[in-house]
Design an enzyme around this catalytic site. Structure first.
Site, PDB file in Angstrom:
ATOM      1  N   ASP A 396      44.179 -24.433  13.573  1.00 44.27           N
ATOM      2  CA  ASP A 396      45.363 -24.705  14.382  1.00 44.27           C
ATOM      3  C   ASP A 396      46.609 -24.232  13.636  1.00 44.27           C
ATOM      4  O   ASP A 396      46.779 -24.495  12.441  1.00 44.27           O
ATOM      5  CB  ASP A 396      45.441 -26.212  14.640  1.00 44.27           C
ATOM      6  CG  ASP A 396      46.634 -26.617  15.456  1.00 44.27           C
ATOM      7  OD1 ASP A 396      46.688 -26.258  16.641  1.00 44.27           O
ATOM      8  OD2 ASP A 396      47.520 -27.305  14.899  1.00 44.27           O
ATOM      9  N   GLU A 432      44.493 -19.472  14.971  1.00 48.43           N
ATOM     10  CA  GLU A 432      45.514 -19.521  16.002  1.00 48.43           C
ATOM     11  C   GLU A 432      46.727 -18.869  15.346  1.00 48.43           C
ATOM     12  O   GLU A 432      47.395 -19.491  14.520  1.00 48.43           O
ATOM     13  CB  GLU A 432      45.824 -20.950  16.425  1.00 48.43           C
ATOM     14  CG  GLU A 432      46.841 -21.011  17.555  1.00 48.43           C
ATOM     15  CD  GLU A 432      47.211 -22.442  17.940  1.00 48.43           C
ATOM     16  OE1 GLU A 432      47.414 -22.696  19.142  1.00 48.43           O
ATOM     17  OE2 GLU A 432      47.339 -23.287  17.038  1.00 48.43           O
TER      18      GLU A 432
END
Length: 776
Positions: A396, A432
């Site tokens: 993330d 990401e």
């Protein structure tokens, strides 16, 4: 409320030195009640132990005595105590007095697996310089392998006086109330497990199909899973859950965060919770609330059994991990773990050390350039691979981890360590590739070994099917593996994780049913969730009974799925999209731990959506059977041999090769011919990989188009494989020869002559297998 604080006494200087100046306003300490008020807790015997490994590790001591070694990096601390808790809450303390290279350590005899514990760390209280030690706050060991209990965001868990009258300096006033009754405890775990019965699938990247799911949400409503297992690791390991995954043919599940996480106070006040889990506080502990077997270490074994069951079905396990920030939040956040261990050592502080550099939008950012922080992350990653059996990670906000002092740096310590680590460099690594800071958007920039979530694919495909693209250049790149982003440094097409939807945003059904978000249930007055959805409701907002609107929505869903699964790169599906799952237009269901966020399994039996599962399974099977659809190398636009065809050839509706001018001209129709005879790959024996050739036609206009199928040298004829215009739900299917449905489109396997003009219906995808032309 603590008693009023007094200023620190000025430090005495050498003889003859001027008096030290008074400290700035707010640099204070509380004199009120302390955790040690009343009778002191009993003390446990502590032997010196070892500084390695970090955390709590059960083993046999030097004289054969069983016990647990505790080790904690706390560079600036002045004291560390391990606090052992009995079932009735009685606390026994074990002071760690041995310090080696900034690691406090000690062996406590008699401490066995199942023992609950926490930490109290003492040091200076001086928030004006970033020092926030407060031994009244029980802290979670960052290396705890299991966690028992829940975080209650009550005033006692904050190290500062939240209700101080002068709110501008409230975070500098220490609150000395004991937080132990209000925070969960770490659990000592028995790590013995040899994994001899486990067999990792080791699926090559080019063969991978990812299925993103939420452990709780995927199984919470599954009728064939026993109620006591729904929403748990055991539920995901149940045959009913695995059967669905194998029916689809996916090769990997990507689990939304399963690290122990905490709910934010603002959600608890609204009666909600952090459903998605992007608020980690324990990087080694599987989230206890997802365990059906208990939280005193049982969750570890249950997670391992889940991984084994998925592996046995040929499915890899990828974890969505959140190492960029923690649940302690910003300047006014609670003190749960790292902040109380060494605030300055673990977090990136701002120009004013009371605050934080926030590249995550969550209040804090871990300082990964610090060796001990980097070690925490890499130790965690290796643990999940070697001891918990996982096969990869999706990071993330990975750009936040790749920052050096300020800027994103692809030579940063984090990326360098991963690249040389003998364990981590062999697993699947997905970035990401952005954060919320300046220069944080880094799509296409991560180095080899890494794949990336490709939001350019998402946006382009969404725009094409809603009719918002002017020309076809970007679509051509996305269909063929995004070479404009990834064809450098030895990267391959599978560097692109292609997706149309993800957990964050609309579901696929909502994408074609809503022009705008409907997030009222989140209680944030519509401020949350993106407004850049690139969605189209097909003529009516939300639920409707209009049969034409519903038919169009179903076709658009099929178009989006077909485009995703027939494009070069690694496709990622989202749980429930293959059944038409809806969130009622909520595009940010992060706090919806209810039927909004859970997969609705009744859709499998809904005639309107039941056929979609079969379509997805057919597309994945087609991809698996044909290497030309999952290439390991980029297209060159050239042939392998003088008499061969180009590996990819692009056509317009007239059946002629696209010219440069065609790419710049407005159009909603594109043909892509993939040559299976010209694949630059060899099999395990070194033989050339040869496959069928295919013609993919995508047409996004609201009117049908006549498309002339290319003849020799490309093809002598074609066989129909897929037509999304013919995959209508029951009651709306139309037979060949019906108005608007030409005989050439009579179904899979139907032969079609080369050079023929076929009707491609409005907003549809057609895939045809090429019958090779006879080469002279």
């Amino acid at each position: 409320m603590p008693e009023p604080a007094l200023p620190d006494a000025p430090a005495a200087g050498p003889p003859g030195a001027p008096a030290a100046p008074p400290l700035p306003r707010g640099r204070t300490r509380a004199r009120g009640r302390t955790a040690a008020a009343g009778a002191p807790p009993p003390l446990a015997p502590v032997w010196p132990g070892s500084p390695q490994p970090l955390g709590a590790r059960f083993h046999t001591g030097p004289d054969g005595t069983p016990g647990t070694n505790f080790a904690l990096w706390a560079g600036g601390a002045e004291s560390v105590e391990v606090c052992l808790f009995a079932d009735d809450g009685t606390e026994t303390r074990a002071p760690l007095t041995d310090l080696t290279h900034e690691v406090w350590h000690g062996f406590v005899p008699g401490v066995r697996p199942g023992q609950r514990y926490g930490l109290r760390v003492g040091g200076r209280w001086d928030p004006w310089t970033g020092a926030r030690w407060n031994p009244a706050k029980l802290l979670l060991d960052p290396y705890a392998r299991a966690v028992d209990g829940h975080f209650g965001m009550v005033p006692e868990v904050y190290a500062h006086a939240r209700d101080w009258p002068e709110q501008d300096v409230a975070d500098t006033v220490r609150d000395d109330r004991d937080s132990a009754p209000y925070v969960p405890k770490g659990v000592v775990v028995d790590d013995a497990d040899d994994w001899e019965d486990d067999h990792r699938p080791k699926t090559p990247w080019s063969d991978t199909v990812i299925y993103e799911l939420h452990v709780r949400g995927f199984t919470r409503r599954h009728p064939d899973i026993p109620p006591q297992l729904r929403g748990t690791y055991a539920g995901l390991a149940h045959p009913a859950a695995i059967d669905h995954l194998t029916r689809l043919g996916v090769t990997a599940v990507e689990l939304l965060p399963v690290h122990q996480f905490a709910d934010e106070e603002h959600l608890l006040r609204r009666g909600l919770s952090n459903y998605w889990g992007y608020n980690s506080i324990g990087y080694f502990a599987p989230h206890a609330a997802y365990s059906a077997s208990g939280s005193r270490g049982e969750q570890v074994g249950e997670f391992k059994r889940m991984v084994r069951a998925l592996h046995a079905a040929g499915i890899e396990v990828i974890l969505d991990v959140v190492y960029n920030h923690t649940a302690e939040g910003g300047q006014g956040g609670p003190t749960l773990s790292l902040r109380g261990i060494d605030n300055r050592g673990y977090y990136r502080l701002g120009p004013d050390p009371r605050g934080y550099s926030d590249y995550t939008g969550c209040g804090n950012t871990l300082n990964v350039v610090q060796p001990h922080v980097l070690r925490l992350i890499t130790d965690s990653l290796r643990y999940w691979v070697t001891e918990m059996g996982v096969d990869g990670f999706r990071f993330d906000l990975a750009a936040a981890l790749a920052r050096s002092l300020h800027d994103v740096d692809m030579l940063s310590p984090f990326l360098a360590v991963i690249a040389q680590d003998p364990v981590l460099r062999r697993v699947k690594l997905i970035a990401e590739p952005w954060d919320v800071g300046d220069g944080g958007y880094q799509v296409g920039s991560f180095p080899p070994l890494w794949t990336e979530w490709n939001d350019r694919f998402r946006d382009t495909v969404r725009d094409f099917w809603r009719g918002a693209t002017g020309d076809l250049r970007d679509l051509g790149y996305r269909l063929s593996g995004s070479s404009d982003l990834y064809d450098w440094g030895g990267r391959r097409p599978y560097a692109s994780v292609n997706y149309v939807t993800a957990h964050d945003g609309f579901t696929l059904r909502d994408l074609v049913s809503h022009n705008g978000k409907h997030n009222d249930a989140n209680g944030e007055d519509g401020r949350d969730g993106t407004d850049d959805n690139r969605s189209w409701n097909c003529g009516a907002e939300g639920a409707t009974d209009d049969p034409d609107v519903l038919a169009l929505r179903h076709r658009q869903v099929r178009n989006l799925l077909a485009t995703l699964l027939l494009s070069t790169g690694v496709p990622m599906l989202v749980a429930g999209d293959e059944m038409g799952r809806t969130q009622g237009g909520n595009n940010n269901a992060y706090c919806q731990d209810n039927e909004t966020g859970w997969v609705d399994w009744s859709l499998r039996d809904d005639p309107a959506w039941s056929g979609l599962v079969d379509l997805v399974a057919r597309l994945i099977a087609l991809r698996r059977a044909h290497p030309v659809l999952r290439r390991g190398g980029f297209f060159s636009g050239m042939s392998l041999a003088p008499e061969g065809l180009r590996d990819v050839t692009w056509f317009g509706p007239a059946g002629r090769e696209m010219t440069e001018a065609d790419w710049f001209a407005p159009s909603a129709t594109l043909g892509m011919l993939l040559s299976g005879q010209d694949i630059p790959q060899r099999d395990a024996r070194g033989e050339p990989v040869v496959d069928d050739s295919f013609l993919l036609i995508v047409h996004a206009d609201h009117r049908p188009v006549e498309f002339t199928l290319p003849g020799p040298p490309w093809a002598s004829g074609y066989d129909e494989v897929l037509d999304t215009a013919r995959e209508d739900p029951p009651g709306r299917a139309r037979a060949a020869g019906a108005p608007g449905v030409p005989a050439q489109a009579a179904g899979p396997g139907q032969p079609v002559a080369s050079g023929a003009a076929v009707t491609v219906e409005a907003r549809s995808v057609r895939l045809l297998r090429v019958r090779p032309a006879v080469r002279a």
